[in-house]
Design a protein around this motif. Structure first.
Motif, mmCIF file in Angstrom:
data_model
loop_
_atom_site.group_PDB
_atom_site.id
_atom_site.type_symbol
_atom_site.label_atom_id
_atom_site.label_comp_id
_atom_site.label_asym_id
_atom_site.label_seq_id
_atom_site.Cartn_x
_atom_site.Cartn_y
_atom_site.Cartn_z
ATOM 1 N N ARG A 110 0.840 -1.037 0.072
ATOM 2 C CA ARG A 110 -0.106 0.103 -0.040
ATOM 3 C C ARG A 110 0.839 1.242 -0.045
ATOM 4 O O ARG A 110 1.862 1.578 0.985
ATOM 5 C CB ARG A 110 -0.857 0.103 1.168
ATOM 6 N N ARG A 111 0.597 2.180 -0.900
ATOM 7 C CA ARG A 111 1.456 3.262 -1.183
ATOM 8 C C ARG A 111 0.717 4.615 -1.661
ATOM 9 O O ARG A 111 -0.199 4.371 -2.083
ATOM 10 C CB ARG A 111 2.256 3.074 -2.110
ATOM 11 N N SER A 112 1.111 5.659 -1.266
ATOM 12 C CA SER A 112 0.380 7.073 -1.338
ATOM 13 C C SER A 112 0.969 7.165 -2.577
ATOM 14 O O SER A 112 1.914 6.819 -3.644
ATOM 15 C CB SER A 112 0.764 7.876 -0.330
ATOM 16 N N ARG A 116 4.936 6.824 -0.424
ATOM 17 C CA ARG A 116 5.321 6.834 0.781
ATOM 18 C C ARG A 116 4.272 5.414 1.414
ATOM 19 O O ARG A 116 3.312 5.146 0.922
ATOM 20 C CB ARG A 116 4.556 7.848 1.688
ATOM 21 N N LEU A 118 2.050 2.921 3.459
ATOM 22 C CA LEU A 118 0.627 3.278 4.205
ATOM 23 C C LEU A 118 0.273 2.229 4.919
ATOM 24 O O LEU A 118 0.483 1.067 4.745
ATOM 25 C CB LEU A 118 -0.596 3.506 3.122
ATOM 26 N N ASN A 119 -0.228 2.681 5.926
ATOM 27 C CA ASN A 119 -0.764 1.668 7.154
ATOM 28 C C ASN A 119 -2.376 1.880 7.340
ATOM 29 O O ASN A 119 -2.528 3.172 7.252
ATOM 30 C CB ASN A 119 -0.178 1.665 8.400
ATOM 31 N N GLU A 129 -4.061 9.615 14.556
ATOM 32 C CA GLU A 129 -4.215 8.282 14.793
ATOM 33 C C GLU A 129 -4.429 7.661 16.169
ATOM 34 O O GLU A 129 -3.716 8.277 17.123
ATOM 35 C CB GLU A 129 -2.941 7.443 14.143
#
Length: 140
Positions: A110-112, A116, A118-119, A129
Motif C-alpha cells: 500500500r503506497r500513497s 510513501r 501506508l498503514n 491516529e
C-alpha cells in the motif's frame, strides 16, 4: 426484518471469499467478466452470482459494451461505495501480512501517490491516529 448490526448487514453482501477477491480485482482495474475469471480462476456460476450481488448492493455498476462483430456484454465498474472498500481490503491485507505472512513476502504494498508506505488505522475526529488498544466498540 432488517438486521440492526451493520457488520451483519455488510456480511450479507461481502461475506463470501470470492466477493472480496472480485472487489480486489476491480480495485486493480479489472472490469470484464472474462478477465475476472482468468485472474481469479473462479467458476463462471460463482462469478456471476458474486457480480450480481455486488451490483444489487451498489458496490459495482454494470455497463454494456460491444466489440465489433460480437454480442453485447457488460463491464463492471466500482461505485463510490465500492471504492471505499479499499480501506477494508487494505485492513485485511495488513492483518494477513502480519499474522498470515506469505513466505516470499507481500505480493502487494500500500503506497500513497508520492510512494510513501501506508498503514490502515483508526483516525479520530481531529485527524490523529488512535492506537488499537485505545479503540472501543460501544453498543448504542
Amino acid at each position: 426484518m432488517e438486521t440492526p448490526c451493520s457488520i451483519a448487514r455488510t456480511l450479507e453482501v461481502l461475506g463470501e471469499r470470492w466477493t472480496f477477491l472480485v472487489v480486489r480485482e476491480a480495485l486493480a482495474g479489472t472490469t470484464r467478466f472474462a478477465d475476472f475469471r482468468a485472474t481469479l480462476g473462479v467458476a463462471p456460476d460463482i462469478l456471476t452470482n458474486r457480480l450480481n450481488t455486488l451490483v444489487e448492493a451498489g458496490v459495482l455498476t454494470r455497463r454494456p459494451y460491444q466489440e465489433e462483430g460480437k454480442r453485447t456484454r457488460h463491464e463492471y465498474h466500482l461505485t463510490p461505495a465500492g471504492n471505499e472498500l479499499r480501506v477494508v481490503l487494505g485492513a485485511l491485507q495488513q492483518w494477513g501480512d502480519t499474522h498470515r505472512p506469505y513466505s516470499k513476502g507481500p505480493t502487494i504494498t500500500r503506497r500513497s501517490l508520492d510512494n510513501r508506505p501506508l498503514n490502515v488505522a483508526y483516525v479520530d475526529d481531529t485527524g490523529h491516529e488512535v492506537p488499537l488498544n485505545e479503540v472501543r466498540f460501544i453498543r448504542t
